[in-house]
Scaffold this motif. Structure first.
Motif, PDB file in Angstrom:
ATOM      1  N   SER A  35      49.473 -39.610  15.836  1.00  0.00           N
ATOM      2  CA  SER A  35      48.139 -39.931  15.344  1.00  0.00           C
ATOM      3  C   SER A  35      47.799 -39.085  14.117  1.00  0.00           C
ATOM      4  O   SER A  35      47.172 -39.575  13.166  1.00  0.00           O
ATOM      5  N   ASP A  36      48.218 -37.823  14.125  1.00  0.00           N
ATOM      6  CA  ASP A  36      47.996 -36.968  12.955  1.00  0.00           C
ATOM      7  C   ASP A  36      48.768 -37.469  11.735  1.00  0.00           C
ATOM      8  O   ASP A  36      48.368 -37.221  10.593  1.00  0.00           O
ATOM      9  N   ASP A  38      41.791 -36.456  23.869  1.00  0.00           N
ATOM     10  CA  ASP A  38      41.597 -36.199  22.438  1.00  0.00           C
ATOM     11  C   ASP A  38      42.130 -37.310  21.540  1.00  0.00           C
ATOM     12  O   ASP A  38      41.929 -37.255  20.324  1.00  0.00           O
ATOM     13  N   LEU A  74      49.711 -37.732  20.135  1.00  0.00           N
ATOM     14  CA  LEU A  74      48.751 -37.002  19.310  1.00  0.00           C
ATOM     15  C   LEU A  74      49.373 -36.578  17.982  1.00  0.00           C
ATOM     16  O   LEU A  74      48.711 -36.593  16.938  1.00  0.00           O
ATOM     17  N   THR A 133      41.825 -41.590  12.207  1.00  0.00           N
ATOM     18  CA  THR A 133      42.730 -42.633  11.719  1.00  0.00           C
ATOM     19  C   THR A 133      41.948 -43.780  11.093  1.00  0.00           C
ATOM     20  O   THR A 133      42.339 -44.320  10.046  1.00  0.00           O
ATOM     21  N   GLY A 167      40.589 -28.295  17.299  1.00  0.00           N
ATOM     22  CA  GLY A 167      42.022 -28.475  17.120  1.00  0.00           C
ATOM     23  C   GLY A 167      42.825 -27.333  17.675  1.00  0.00           C
ATOM     24  O   GLY A 167      42.684 -26.928  18.812  1.00  0.00           O
ATOM     25  N   GLU A 171      54.151 -34.251  13.740  1.00  0.00           N
ATOM     26  CA  GLU A 171      53.540 -34.845  12.546  1.00  0.00           C
ATOM     27  C   GLU A 171      54.479 -34.734  11.345  1.00  0.00           C
ATOM     28  O   GLU A 171      54.704 -35.715  10.621  1.00  0.00           O
ATOM     29  N   LYS A 231      39.350 -39.112  19.605  1.00  0.00           N
ATOM     30  CA  LYS A 231      38.861 -38.383  18.432  1.00  0.00           C
ATOM     31  C   LYS A 231      39.794 -38.603  17.244  1.00  0.00           C
ATOM     32  O   LYS A 231      39.347 -38.786  16.108  1.00  0.00           O
ATOM     33  N   LYS A 232      41.077 -38.581  17.514  1.00  0.00           N
ATOM     34  CA  LYS A 232      42.038 -38.757  16.427  1.00  0.00           C
ATOM     35  C   LYS A 232      42.043 -40.205  15.937  1.00  0.00           C
ATOM     36  O   LYS A 232      42.322 -40.459  14.760  1.00  0.00           O
ATOM     37  N   GLN A 264      52.600 -30.512  18.269  1.00  0.00           N
ATOM     38  CA  GLN A 264      51.980 -31.662  17.606  1.00  0.00           C
ATOM     39  C   GLN A 264      52.157 -31.599  16.093  1.00  0.00           C
ATOM     40  O   GLN A 264      52.429 -32.614  15.444  1.00  0.00           O
ATOM     41  N   HIS A 289      37.097 -30.035   8.460  1.00  0.00           N
ATOM     42  CA  HIS A 289      37.929 -29.986   9.672  1.00  0.00           C
ATOM     43  C   HIS A 289      38.274 -28.548  10.025  1.00  0.00           C
ATOM     44  O   HIS A 289      38.181 -28.133  11.172  1.00  0.00           O
TER      45      HIS A 289
END
Length: 265
Positions: free
Chosen positions: A149-150, A195, A146, A203, A259, A106, A198-199, A102, A253
């Motif tokens: 999304s990050d 998840d 995911l 966002t 995570g 990203e 949550k992301k 992931q 975080h």
């Protein structure tokens, strides 16, 4: 069955378990290394793309090329992981590698956006996770979503930094519209991807920060006929406040224990 035969069977069980545990530890370490490399690639992209330049396009191409060159180190690690993830082993050890994958996505998607102002496709990511011998492992669609999304968090930082740059506010508006589109498009997948909801919350926060910063600049510049120098000072004050908020969010975080650490266990 004789006693010796029973002992041989359990000896084989022991060897299989030991090999599985050793493989798990190797994959966890490799995934952490991929995560670290990907974070360095993201930092490199931010640093280069925000340099002062008369040619923003050339700067974007140089930043993307540098980011991809850094990610080549992660590809080398993925190539070493391939024998450990053949067949159904990928799904058996997916929890150990998903964090690194992931983070890699990203960084790769950020480099792609810097270069093309567009979202990287699933097939492009799978092609990046391949060499002449084929894919390192099958790309899980959930990891793809995911990781993308990050990306919105990095785009928020990119947009805020562009607001502070002279001539960078149109770019920030473009990034804001892109993040808004990502949030809307990803929403339909939240029931199907663990998840992701949550992301999506993160966002939404990132999008709000971009919009509030852009709105503050727009209102102040329309209320007063400010010289460019004073407007730039005002922009610097606003973006400095958002930078402090971002640092606090990042600290929260990491302290939260969620995570990557949870995914690898």
């Amino acid at each position: 069955m004789t006693r010796e035969a029973v002992l041989d069977v359990f000896e084989q069980f022991r060897e299989d378990i030991d090999q599985g545990n050793d493989r798990r530890e190797r994959l966890i370490k490799a995934s952490r290394d991929v995560t670290n490399i990907s974070k360095k690639a993201i930092f490199l992209l931010h640093r280069i793309v925000l340099e002062d330049s008369a040619d923003d396009r050339a700067l974007a191409l140089r930043a993307a090329a540098s980011g991809r060159a850094k990610l080549a180190e992660a590809n080398a690690l993925f190539a070493l992981m391939r024998p450990e993830l053949v067949g159904d082993r990928y799904w058996r050890y997916h929890r150990q590698v998903t964090g690194g994958v992931q983070e890699y996505i990203e960084a790769l998607s950020f480099a792609h956006y810097v270069e093309h102002d567009a979202l990287i496709s699933y097939q492009q990511v799978q092609d990046a996770l391949s060499d002449a011998d084929g894919p390192f492992f099958p790309l899980n669609p959930s990891d793809y979503l995911l990781g993308l999304s990050d990306l919105t968090g990095e785009l928020m930082r990119f947009a805020i930094s562009n607001i502070a740059r002279r001539g960078g506010r149109p770019k920030a508006s473009q990034v804001c519209a892109f993040v808004r589109g990502c949030k809307s498009d990803f929403e339909r997948f939240t029931p199907h991807v663990r998840d992701l909801s949550k992301k999506q919350y993160v966002t939404a926060n990132s999008l709000e920060k971009i919009e509030v910063a852009a709105y503050a600049i727009s209102v102040r510049s329309s209320e007063y006929d400010l010289p460019q120098e004073m407007l730039d000072d005002l922009v610097a004050q606003v973006t400095a406040r958002f930078s402090l908020d971002n640092n606090r969010d990042a600290h929260t975080h990491h302290d939260g224990g969620g995570g990557y650490g949870e995914r690898e266990r």
